[in-house]
Design an enzyme around this catalytic site. Structure first.
Site, short mmCIF file in Angstrom:
data_model
loop_
_atom_site.label_atom_id
_atom_site.label_comp_id
_atom_site.label_asym_id
_atom_site.label_seq_id
_atom_site.Cartn_x
_atom_site.Cartn_y
_atom_site.Cartn_z
CG HIS A 69 -6.60 -25.38 -11.63
ND1 HIS A 69 -6.67 -26.75 -11.44
CD2 HIS A 69 -7.12 -25.16 -12.86
CE1 HIS A 69 -7.20 -27.32 -12.53
NE2 HIS A 69 -7.48 -26.37 -13.40
CG LEU A 70 -8.65 -21.92 -5.32
CD1 LEU A 70 -9.61 -22.03 -4.12
CD2 LEU A 70 -8.42 -20.46 -5.65
NE ARG A 71 -1.75 -24.28 -10.02
CZ ARG A 71 -2.24 -25.02 -10.99
NH1 ARG A 71 -2.82 -26.19 -10.72
NH2 ARG A 71 -2.16 -24.65 -12.25
CG ASP A 158 -9.58 -30.04 -14.69
OD1 ASP A 158 -9.79 -30.24 -15.89
OD2 ASP A 158 -8.98 -29.04 -14.26
CG HIS A 185 -8.89 -32.61 -18.72
ND1 HIS A 185 -8.09 -31.52 -18.47
CD2 HIS A 185 -8.24 -33.32 -19.67
CE1 HIS A 185 -7.01 -31.57 -19.25
NE2 HIS A 185 -7.07 -32.66 -19.98
CG HIS A 238 -10.90 -27.33 -20.11
ND1 HIS A 238 -10.90 -28.54 -20.75
CD2 HIS A 238 -10.26 -27.52 -18.94
CE1 HIS A 238 -10.29 -29.42 -19.98
NE2 HIS A 238 -9.90 -28.83 -18.89
CG ASP A 311 -8.49 -24.42 -17.07
OD1 ASP A 311 -8.16 -24.80 -15.91
OD2 ASP A 311 -8.17 -25.06 -18.09
CG HIS A 315 1.63 -22.93 -13.85
ND1 HIS A 315 1.82 -24.10 -13.15
CD2 HIS A 315 0.64 -23.17 -14.74
CE1 HIS A 315 0.98 -25.01 -13.61
NE2 HIS A 315 0.24 -24.46 -14.57
#
Lengths: 430, 316
Positions: A69-71, A158, A185, A238, A311, A315
């Site tokens: 997750h690169l956000r 996802d 997911h 996952h 994964d 945050h």
């Protein structure tokens, strides 16, 4: 830490143990690289250019993490395409696939192009996974063909499951027509509800709302049936439970075209870690029981689980410095994955070096139908440099990732990557 | 006289000596409460912040009274609302209150582990007044105090907790405390409200109330929340009463004394019939009285237990 990307005119990797099970290679020798191509694998006596001493080190095909997750866009305070790529390189990855649950989600051509453009000049190849449905809302299919043309490597909602069986059926039929997998997911939302940890003894002790293993397994079973029916290309993200491993193994034995991944944290931690309410042990799916962990490792070994992906879920501090129930799900993993797997699986003889290469380099590319990456003369130089003996202590203050959320701080690990080479560029980390 | 832990976050892991010390100390304070002027200067100059993020009447009152009886100053904060709602974080709220120089935080919160989190961000002593379905240590302590008054010793006593075990912090704290003190603990309730792996905690699971009552010395009857019906965890209050309600008839059939406890507030005619709640076997109001004494003991001991308990300095 400022990462330094060097342009490679020519570089010699001297006295390396070069390992690539794809070409049955495992020997101590030299690799000569010119620009972005492997010129020679074999002893090089005279060489004036840059030389990297690889005595007692290992060179493997560049690793790929297919679940990151690169956000960006939307939550650039957590990670950006560039900081995520830096983190990947620092962790030994030369390629990654990034999930579309950004704000807004990656669900149209221009979004895919945006990600590709951001990563354009980086050493790390970035392959956007695009949303299955517009806005990941579980209603209308996205323009998959258009997005593949722009560089999308697969499709996933996802963060959430593909909502209904009917939608999964259509998505698999459509994506498979275009030669790309649907990545699911697996979580039955009616069962996971407001759960925040694995349902088991520890959740009974802590009185915490919990997520039963069947929440995952029911959707795994659903997806496997649909994949069999449609002959679709299905990849299960996952995987965390023993039951899911069993279902996938059974489906594979009947020839269903399914692949599956698990993550380092499920292999090295169990729900015991949640005692004490450490929010850095909160992720979705949750850390499971010891038996689940044992079955995941068995599944890796017997080929049921094809790949280990991180994964990587950045945050901000405030998203984790709070009550467990309120905390965000997920941990970062790019910069610890290799060390964790090496220390806890390879060193313990639960996984061989060749298997690690298959799980962390070869299979992710196969699953996403990307060009293979082999160590052979004339091939693009896409390599990860490994120091198998180094002892190191995990220290997130030295991470390239913008976020620091992971439960492995101060863990003592053995084995680390110390460099990556790709696209005519090299990054050496010490 | 000091407890081994700086905070009281739960009873899991609290040793027998500490529980005994709290219960013994509470007995002394109970005598204070019977005096004409039921007040001691023990915590004079100390400040307690009562942070209640969930509605509570009796626990908040009981703590406030305990604080006043010990001559502590107290400030109250209650904010009911979704903990997930964005706003000031729990950490910020607590640190701001602490910056006003307080010594104790008593907290009720809907999230399990919230007081544990707080104890990591604050210098103050933290007392858990209920964290979600996790623990409610002072409730279990007052339950044990009440049982000690009835039975002398907790060792070998058979206590069955009846009702919604899954969502009950009272159940968990009682399980940990009673097991530590050598009691046998059983649970009984609808299968949908019994945690799947509860047996791993060391308790017996009784599928039916009759079986439970055959063996129990004590029934600790929990309040059944109406909202669980909406979550499809049980069909109706009527059905609940039919299957698990403690009625006169059920007690008469056992033909032996079973002590009845309830943490309150009671749903009369659901989990407990009025003639049982108000009957001879009920110790429900003693529980409430003991609650103040137990909370005084906890505050006193967590303050270091420095001042002498007996003697003139308590005469006010």
């Amino acid at each position: 830490m400022a990462i330094k990307i060097e342009q490679v005119k020519s570089v010699l990797l001297k006295n390396a143990r070069v390992v690539d099970p794809q070409v049955k290679l495992d020997q101590i020798t030299d690799i000569l690289i010119e620009k972005d191509i492997i010129r020679k694998i074999g002893p090089v006596r005279e060489f004036k250019g840059k030389t990297v001493d690889c005595k007692n080190k290992i060179v493997i095909p560049g690793m790929m993490d297919m679940h990151v997750h690169l956000r960006e866009p939307g939550e650039e305070h957590k990670e950006t395409v560039i900081t995520g790529c830096h983190a990947a390189a620092a962790g030994g990855f030369t390629e990654l696939a990034c999930m579309p649950n950004t704000k807004p989600p990656i669900d149209c051509r221009s979004d895919v192009e945006f990600i590709k453009e951001r990563a354009e000049n980086h050493l790390v190849n970035v392959h956007p996974i695009a949303a299955v449905t517009i806005g990941q809302a579980g209603e209308q299919l996205t323009e998959m063909g258009d997005m593949i043309e722009a560089g999308a490597a697969g499709f996933s909602d996802d963060g959430k499951p593909v909502l209904t069986a009917a939608l999964m059926r259509r998505a698999l039929e459509y994506a498979t027509m275009l030669g790309k997998p649907v990545i699911d997911h697996c979580e039955d939302l009616s069962l996971s509800e407001s759960g925040v940890m694995h349902e088991g003894k520890i959740s009974a002790v802590l009185g915490m709302p919990s997520i039963p293993s069947i929440a995952e397994e029911i959707i795994v079973a659903r997806d496997l049936l649909i994949a069999e029916y449609t002959e679709g290309l299905l990849h299960l993200a996952h995987i965390s439970t023993a039951g899911a491993v069993r279902l996938i193994r059974e489906a594979k034995s009947r020839g269903v075209r399914v692949t599956a991944e698990t993550c380092p944290h499920y292999l090295v931690l169990t729900d015991e870690a949640v005692r004490g309410f450490n929010t850095l042990t909160k992720m979705n799916p949750p850390l499971r029981s010891e038996n689940d962990q044992k079955m995941l490792i068995r599944g890796l070994k017997d080929g049921t689980i094809d790949t280990i992906a991180t994964d990587h879920a950045p945050h901000a501090i405030e998203d984790k410095e709070c009550e467990f129930q309120v905390a965000a799900f997920g941990i970062i993993g790019l910069e610890t994955a290799f060390g964790l797997i090496w220390t806890h699986l390879v060193e313990k003889k639960l996984l061989t070096l060749e298997e690690l290469i298959l799980k962390m380099s070869v299979h992710p590319r196969q699953i996403l139908q990307l060009p293979e990456n082999k160590i052979e003369s004339g091939a693009p130089a896409n390599l990860t440099l490994v120091d198998p003996d180094i002892m190191w202590t995990v220290d997130n203050t030295a991470f390239e990732s913008k976020s620091k959320n992971m439960p492995f701080q101060d863990w003592k690990l053995k084995g680390k990557t110390f460099g990556v080479i790709n696209r005519g560029k090299m990054i050496l980390t010490v | 006289m000091q407890l081994k832990s700086r905070h009281l976050l739960g009873l899991e892991g609290v040793c027998q000596e500490d529980i005994t010390l709290i219960l013994d100390t509470a007995e002394s304070f109970k005598k204070v409460l019977d005096r004409p002027i039921p007040k001691v200067p023990t915590l004079r100059g100390k400040t307690v912040a009562n942070l209640f993020f969930e509605p509570s009447t009796r626990t908040r009152f009981s703590f406030e009274l305990a604080e006043k009886r010990l001559s502590a100053d107290s400030v109250n904060f209650s904010k009911v609302g979704s903990s997930v709602a964005k706003g000031e974080t729990l950490k910020d709220t607590a640190r701001n209150i602490e910056a006003m120089k307080i010594n104790f935080v008593v907290m009720r919160h809907s999230a399990p582990g919230a007081p544990h989190f707080l104890s990591q961000c604050l210098d103050s002593v933290v007392i858990n007044a209920g964290d979600g379905a996790h623990e409610h240590p002072t409730q279990a302590l007052l339950d044990m105090m009440t049982l000690r008054n009835c039975f002398q010793s907790l060792k070998g006593l058979k206590v069955v907790i009846v009702g919604d075990i899954e969502h009950s912090r009272v159940a968990r704290s009682n399980i940990y405390g009673l097991l530590t003190m050598g009691a046998n603990v059983g649970v009984c309730g609808p299968a949908t409200l019994i945690p799947r792996e509860i047996k791993a905690l060391g308790v017996t699971v009784y599928p039916g109330i009759e079986e439970a009552m055959k063996e129990a010395d004590v029934l600790n009857v929990l309040r059944i929340q109406l909202e669980r019906q909406k979550e499809a965890l049980f069909p109706s209050l009527r059905e609940y009463r039919n299957l698990f309600g403690i009625t006169r008839e059920r007690l008469d059939r056992v033909n032996r004394r079973i002590t009845i406890m309830h943490p309150g507030p009671i749903n009369r005619g659901v989990e407990l019939d009025s003639d049982v709640a108000d009957g001879d076997y009920s110790v429900i109001l003693s529980q409430v009285t003991n609650g103040v004494a137990v909370r005084m003991a906890v505050l006193y001991l967590l303050d270091g237990g420095r001042q002498k308990l007996e003697g003139d300095d308590h005469g006010n």
